[in-house]
Design an enzyme around this catalytic site. Sequence first.
Site, mmCIF file in Angstrom:
data_model
loop_
_atom_site.group_PDB
_atom_site.id
_atom_site.type_symbol
_atom_site.label_atom_id
_atom_site.label_comp_id
_atom_site.label_asym_id
_atom_site.label_seq_id
_atom_site.Cartn_x
_atom_site.Cartn_y
_atom_site.Cartn_z
ATOM 1 N N SER A 68 0.757 -1.874 -3.141
ATOM 2 C CA SER A 68 0.800 -2.746 -1.960
ATOM 3 C C SER A 68 1.681 -3.956 -2.215
ATOM 4 O O SER A 68 1.836 -4.418 -3.352
ATOM 5 C CB SER A 68 -0.609 -3.224 -1.599
ATOM 6 O OG SER A 68 -1.463 -2.148 -1.300
HETATM 7 N N1 SAH Z 1 -4.769 -0.682 -4.318
HETATM 8 C C1 SAH Z 1 -3.520 0.004 -4.611
HETATM 9 C C2 SAH Z 1 -2.771 0.428 -3.360
HETATM 10 C C3 SAH Z 1 -2.815 1.881 -3.298
HETATM 11 S S1 SAH Z 1 -2.160 2.697 -1.890
HETATM 12 C C4 SAH Z 1 -2.635 -0.810 -5.518
HETATM 13 O O1 SAH Z 1 -2.957 -1.960 -5.819
HETATM 14 O O2 SAH Z 1 -1.625 -0.277 -5.975
HETATM 15 C C5 SAH Z 1 -3.644 3.555 -1.388
HETATM 16 C C6 SAH Z 1 -4.250 4.501 -2.379
HETATM 17 O O3 SAH Z 1 -5.431 5.048 -1.778
HETATM 18 C C7 SAH Z 1 -3.401 5.716 -2.754
HETATM 19 O O4 SAH Z 1 -3.278 5.780 -4.144
HETATM 20 C C8 SAH Z 1 -4.176 6.901 -2.215
HETATM 21 O O5 SAH Z 1 -4.061 8.086 -3.004
HETATM 22 C C9 SAH Z 1 -5.607 6.371 -2.238
HETATM 23 N N2 SAH Z 1 -6.550 7.041 -1.338
HETATM 24 C C10 SAH Z 1 -6.342 7.548 -0.091
HETATM 25 N N3 SAH Z 1 -7.484 8.060 0.401
HETATM 26 C C11 SAH Z 1 -8.445 7.877 -0.549
HETATM 27 C C12 SAH Z 1 -9.841 8.217 -0.643
HETATM 28 N N4 SAH Z 1 -10.504 8.864 0.326
HETATM 29 N N5 SAH Z 1 -10.505 7.869 -1.772
HETATM 30 C C13 SAH Z 1 -9.883 7.220 -2.785
HETATM 31 N N6 SAH Z 1 -8.575 6.891 -2.756
HETATM 32 C C14 SAH Z 1 -7.865 7.223 -1.660
#
Ligand code: SAH
Length: 221
Positions: A68
């Site tokens: 993000s």
């Molecule tokens: N917090 C992260 C941003 C990640 S983007 C950071 O600091 O880098 C969102 C993430 O959510 C992705 O890696 C995606 O695979 C994950 N995601 C999507 N649906 C999900 C679910 N149901 N359970 C866990 N993770 C999920």
Amino acid sequence: MNTHLEDNYRHKGLRKQLVDTLRTKGITDEAVLNAINEVPRHVFLDSSFVELAYQDKAFPIGSGQTISQPHTVAFQTQLLQVEKGMKVLEIGTGSGYQACVLAALGAKVFSIERQRNLFFKTKEILEQLPFKVKTFLGDGYEGLPTYQPFDRIIITAGAPSIPEALVKQMKTGGIMVIPMDNAKGDGQTMLRVTKMDDGSLKKEEFGDFKFVPMLKEIGND
Ligand code: SAH
């Protein structure tokens, strides 16, 4: 030490500038700004992006996912009102950056990632850093029944609705920050959901954002 994990004076200088940028963009919580200043963001990016790690931009982290934008991380963290010692559940570990910012605030962080490859890659990076984050391969829609209840829950993927299992796993007075799909289908509205004494949910809106989708079940995609 892996040179990629080195945190030198140049990185630290760039991080100070990032903190100034976040201030000008309206982040006011000094504890949050301190946490951003403490966590080396470059170690979460592929080494070819190290130069760009301290710009206020989202970046690819492999497996079609993104780390993000720092402003989004700071904004969500500020809304979450984390205090030292709180149990915080994060849905969407991704790069692990947001989880470390929460840990830098003194939270006990539990973070779930559904994508297998990303989960293992991030786990390896987190093990080499001084931030205490417990990671879980799983479906965020289910939460972590074994470790509930949580003081705070932060969702870092675009959710179609407020997951019921997660509401159950929140303490009374607890806060969930969740980017929820808007009616137009072109992004998310940031919501802060507070669980009131009578079990009802207070919902406050905080503007438009764009996240990758919150998907169901563990996957290799
Ligand atoms: N917090 C992260 C941003 C990640 S983007 C950071 O600091 O880098 C969102 C993430 O959510 C992705 O890696 C995606 O695979 C994950 N995601 C999507 N649906 C999900 C679910 N149901 N359970 C866990 N993770 C999920």
